[in-house]
Design a protein around this motif. Structure first.
Motif, short mmCIF file in Angstrom:
data_model
loop_
_atom_site.label_atom_id
_atom_site.label_comp_id
_atom_site.label_asym_id
_atom_site.label_seq_id
_atom_site.Cartn_x
_atom_site.Cartn_y
_atom_site.Cartn_z
N SER A 1 -16.79 -34.68 11.23
CA SER A 1 -16.00 -33.67 10.53
C SER A 1 -15.99 -33.94 9.03
N VAL A 2 -15.77 -35.20 8.64
CA VAL A 2 -15.79 -35.57 7.22
C VAL A 2 -17.15 -35.27 6.61
N LEU A 3 -18.21 -35.65 7.30
CA LEU A 3 -19.57 -35.40 6.80
C LEU A 3 -19.83 -33.91 6.62
N TYR A 4 -19.43 -33.12 7.61
CA TYR A 4 -19.71 -31.69 7.57
C TYR A 4 -18.98 -31.00 6.43
N PHE A 5 -17.68 -31.25 6.30
CA PHE A 5 -16.92 -30.55 5.26
C PHE A 5 -17.20 -31.11 3.87
N PHE A 6 -17.63 -32.35 3.79
CA PHE A 6 -18.11 -32.87 2.51
C PHE A 6 -19.40 -32.15 2.11
N MET A 7 -20.26 -31.90 3.09
CA MET A 7 -21.49 -31.15 2.83
C MET A 7 -21.16 -29.73 2.36
N LEU A 8 -20.21 -29.08 3.01
CA LEU A 8 -19.82 -27.74 2.58
C LEU A 8 -19.33 -27.74 1.14
N LEU A 9 -18.57 -28.76 0.77
CA LEU A 9 -18.07 -28.86 -0.61
C LEU A 9 -19.23 -28.99 -1.59
N MET A 10 -20.20 -29.83 -1.28
CA MET A 10 -21.34 -30.02 -2.18
C MET A 10 -22.12 -28.71 -2.34
#
Length: 578
Positions: free
Chosen positions: A385-394
């Motif tokens: 979840s952290v990886l996915y939403f961090f990717m969305l932010l980038m």
């Protein structure tokens, strides 16, 4: 959106954000499955690459932002650049709300269990919240905890201050990235464009090992030729190309204006287009492997419930009913126990893997509902979840840098503005204005207004802008003159392919899409939207009220009318001041 940056002796920096269109389902009603791939690739060849090359060449040769570049080609075309800036302004108004949502989900991703994994208890702690039970935990967290959505667009409600705070944070990040000006955002873009690839590779490895991933990939690559006869498929493919390549927004012209005058923009147009589309397909493989897992999980869960219900109701031997023989056993029970089976029939769900896959690629909260539901069923769900939403932010921040550059470059090109206002204040003013407008999307009805901007602020406008750009270069500036300019910049004249695409194929295709778009609008009649019904825990279709229709009309007119009005004002000024 693809982001370019080059300055003086610094080599051309190519960074692709095509992932953001896959992740956010931007603009195209994203359905990159089956028959959609065919028009997508056709649009890339006859529309994407030629128009990308054209915009890069115009920006690099004219050395100005979108307004100045088109005004240099012809004073009557000043409205084209203004229209591009307005579209980018509209996009910036609502697009950063996605980053605010990404921050919200990222902050909640550190909880164990994830807050969207299970339904919360009601106030009496005697049962689960009824709305959540009728929907799903992921839908409840999105529509109630995140949006606190109202029943209709007419019930505006109050500002959700948690979302407003996340929006402040999102705009603060964007401002810090653009503080030193457009020409210095390259280093930031390197980070925002490359880190998502790392996360995507991790998700690819995990996604392909998930149970049911093959079902999603089969769904993606199975041709659905009936889609080819639907004009909407071609409009969606064209819009997908527009947004993934950034055509018509003015950001390509803005960034290309910093290129070395001798830069080979033809080579970069081809490379960027191919990398962009390869990235989209690569991201689609990851996406549909996740969708396949989610759909298969829900399908098997549905089947298990039906098997348990039939086993208990008819007192069958445990294990006698399986997924493989379920349909045969249902027919057997219906024939041997007709009255009992008829009594139970309304409670038996029709489990369909195809229906689950169709559901997986629809809906406004695609990135926040479908992925969240898949992530919660993974091992170490907090990490993914952290990886996915961090990717969305980038991805979101990278796209916002392109949007704001398309606005700031024409403003900073103006000597009058820069002589009176520092660049930092110009950047800050743009961010503050967009933030204040963006607060409307944090209202309880804000998601409905978000959908209006998402669906109508750019689609028709981009078609018209790109059409006028192509016609202006070929028939106002002159194709031969443009070819000579390209020869000076790259060392050789453009081939017959580019000339045919610019002069004939691309304009005809855009006009055809424009006609299809208008015809479809007329056939559709009253425009409708999906509203959340909390009592039923599902989306319902409603007609847009007159006020919303007026806003839609203003969004389309605000940008498209700039083109004829700009020409008219220039004509009047020339007549009054010969």
């Amino acid at each position: 959106m693809v982001i370019f940056l080059a300055k003086e002796n610094v080599s051309f920096k190519l960074l692709s954000g095509a992932l953001s269109d896959v992740a956010f389902k931007q603009k195209s009603g994203y359905e990159q499955a089956g028959g959609f791939l065919i028009p997508y690739l056709i649009m890339l060849i006859v529309e994407g690459m030629p128009l990308l090359y054209l915009e890069l060449a115009v920006g690099q040769h004219m050395r100005q932002g979108s307004i100045g570049a088109w005004k240099a080609i012809s004073p009557y075309l000043c409205g084209v650049g203004i229209a591009s800036v307005i579209v980018s302004f509209f996009l910036s108004m609502y697009y950063n709300v996605i980053n605010a949502w990404a921050f919200w989900y990222l902050f909640h991703s550190f909880q164990d269990p994830l807050p969207w994994a299970n339904c919360p208890l009601n106030l009496n702690h005697t049962d689960y919240v009824e709305e959540c039970e009728k929907a799903t935990p992921t839908q409840y967290f999105w529509y109630r905890k995140t949006l606190n959505i109202s029943p209709s667009i007419e019930e505006s409600g109050n500002i959700q201050w948690e979302q407003a705070a996340c929006l402040v944070l999102a705009w603060l990040v964007v401002y810090l990235c653009i503080l030193r000006g457009t020409e210095h955002t390259g280093k930031v873009v390197y980070v925002t464009a490359t880190l998502p690839y790392v996360v995507l590779i991790i998700y690819l490895i995990r996604g392909l090992t998930l149970h049911g991933a093959a079902n999603g990939l089969t769904y993606m690559f199975t041709p659905k030729l009936e889609q080819l006869a639907n004009p909407k498929t071609w409009i969606n493919a064209a819009t997908q190309i527009f947004f993934s390549l950034g055509l018509g927004f003015g950001s390509l012209i803005a960034f290309a204006s910093y290129n070395d005058p001798k830069n080979n923009c033809e080579r970069h147009a081809i490379i960027v287009s191919l990398i962009n589309s390869t990235t989209s397909i690569f991201a689609s493989i990851v996406t549909f492997s996740i969708y396949g897992f989610k759909a298969t999980f829900n399908y098997e869960k549905c089947m298990s419930k039906v098997i348990l219900m039939l086993t208990n109701f008819f007192d069958l031997e445990e294990g006698s009913l399986t997924m493989e023989n379920l349909e045969d056993m249902k027919n057997f029970l219906a024939s041997t126990h007709p009255s009992e089976y008829a009594e139970l029939l309304p409670q038996i769900k029709n489990c369909s893997l195809e229906a689950e896959l169709d559901t997986a690629v629809q809906g406004t909260g695609l990135a926040f509902i479908v992925y969240s539901e898949a992530i919660k069923n993974m091992e170490v769900s907090q990490l993914y979840s952290v990886l996915y939403f961090f990717m969305l932010l980038m991805l979101g921040i990278g796209s916002m840098l392109g949007n704001t550059a398309a606005i700031l470059t024409p403003l900073t090109d103006s000597k009058f503005i820069t002589s009176h206002v520092p660049r930092e204040m110009i950047s800050g003013g743009v961010c503050i204005i967009n933030f204040l407008v963006g607060l409307a999307f944090t209202l309880e009805a804000g998601n409905y207004w978000f959908d209006i901007f998402n669906d109508y602020a750019a689609t028709l406008s981009l078609l018209l802008i790109v059409l006028v750009e192509t016609m202006a270069v070929c028939y106002v500036y002159g194709l031969r003159r443009f070819s000579k300019d390209l020869s000076v910049m790259s060392g050789h004249k453009p081939s017959w392919y580019w000339k045919i695409m610019w002069a004939f194929v691309s304009p005809v295709l855009i006009v055809s899409l424009f006609i299809f778009y208008i015809t479809d609008y007329i056939r559709t009649g009253t425009l409708q939207y999906q509203a959340w019904d909390a009592t039923e825990g599902q989306l319902v279709t409603k007609d847009y009220p007159s006020g919303a229709l007026a806003v839609i009309g203003l969004l389309v007119a605000a940008s498209t009318l700039c083109i004829p009005l700009g020409a008219l004002v220039t004509f009047i000024m020339k007549r009054t001041n010969p």
